[in-house]
Motif scaffolding. Sequence first.
Motif, PDB file in Angstrom:
ATOM      1  N   ARG A 254      23.267 -10.901  11.505  1.00  0.00           N
ATOM      2  CA  ARG A 254      22.692  -9.751  12.211  1.00  0.00           C
ATOM      3  C   ARG A 254      23.219  -9.725  13.645  1.00  0.00           C
ATOM      4  NH1 ARG A 254      16.248  -8.446  12.760  1.00  0.00           N
ATOM      5  NH2 ARG A 254      16.367  -6.197  12.431  1.00  0.00           N
ATOM      6  N   TYR A 259      21.373  -5.025  15.008  1.00  0.00           N
ATOM      7  CA  TYR A 259      19.987  -5.008  15.493  1.00  0.00           C
ATOM      8  C   TYR A 259      19.701  -3.715  16.277  1.00  0.00           C
ATOM      9  CZ  TYR A 259      15.720  -6.341  17.899  1.00  0.00           C
ATOM     10  OH  TYR A 259      14.441  -6.353  18.382  1.00  0.00           O
ATOM     11  N   ASP A 262      19.274  -0.940  13.708  1.00  0.00           N
ATOM     12  CA  ASP A 262      17.953  -1.023  13.078  1.00  0.00           C
ATOM     13  C   ASP A 262      16.858  -0.558  14.029  1.00  0.00           C
ATOM     14  OD1 ASP A 262      19.138  -2.023  10.819  1.00  0.00           O
ATOM     15  OD2 ASP A 262      18.698  -4.132  11.265  1.00  0.00           O
ATOM     16  N   LYS A 266      15.864   2.568  12.101  1.00  0.00           N
ATOM     17  CA  LYS A 266      14.836   2.098  11.166  1.00  0.00           C
ATOM     18  C   LYS A 266      13.469   2.053  11.831  1.00  0.00           C
ATOM     19  CE  LYS A 266      17.467  -0.720   7.873  1.00  0.00           C
ATOM     20  NZ  LYS A 266      17.646  -2.087   7.340  1.00  0.00           N
TER      21      LYS A 266
END
Length: 301
Positions: A254, A259, A262, A266
Amino acid sequence: MRGATQARKYRLQGAGLDLALPYLMLAPGLMIVLGVLVYPLWDGLRASTRAYRYGSPISDVGFQNYLHLWSDAQFLNALWITVKFVALSVSFEAVLGFALALFCLREFRGIRLLRTVLIIPMVVTPVVVAIVFRLIYASDAGMLTALSVALGGGAVQILGNPLNAFIGLVVLDVWEWTPLMFLILLAGLQSLPHEPFEAARVDGAGAWRVFADLTFPMMRPVLAVAIVLRTIDAFGTFDQVFVLTRGGPGEATRLISIYGYDTAFKFQQTGYAAALFVTIGLVVLALAFSAIRLLRRVDAS
């Protein structure tokens, strides 16, 4: 009054117009730069000082996003993984690129074809490279598993094992971007003066002595520039990781770019993601300036 009007008219049509003409011609390009480069940077900085989640009202939080980063365990872990990935990848690429450049500096039959073949990985789209390596790494029907089975072994676990997945990601990056180092360093080697090497040859210096005393010292600035450029680019690696592992297994691959993705898409924390990328941009700039200053000190000494 009439004299002043005539003087102003003269300035506009004569010398004044000559002075203003370059700025008038630069104005369209300057407007494009401001619109395409400066405004997105300004908008990103402004977004990093806000708290925004889709469907929620926007609120100003000042530097709270920046302060929260350094207590975010996931951010610190992603930053550490990124630093390890960049250090390993760029180191291997520099060593392999230098070795290939030294080998391809000589002229022999087929050298032009070899130089062309060596730069092919660099021109392939990163997404395509990631798909190819995903097929190679697949534990059920991948090339490595097929080779292992043919030799009497079992399935090879690359993407399902945290350490192997990280190493596999480094191998992918080295395969794709060593040609960039190779091209930069080969151009640097070809631009070196011939006189010192001829003098060393007359004095009977060996290959290692020529490399240690002449080639490497003279190539140091080119090597430093290549490493800085590749380091800046490696910090932004996203496509290959997104296609190959999406940051997994767990958080083994990751990187900070994953990150940030996301966080923004996300978790819908757009302002926090903007602060994250602004911080990484500043870290990369600091590394670049530090490397350049170190290079100048070494050259001055």
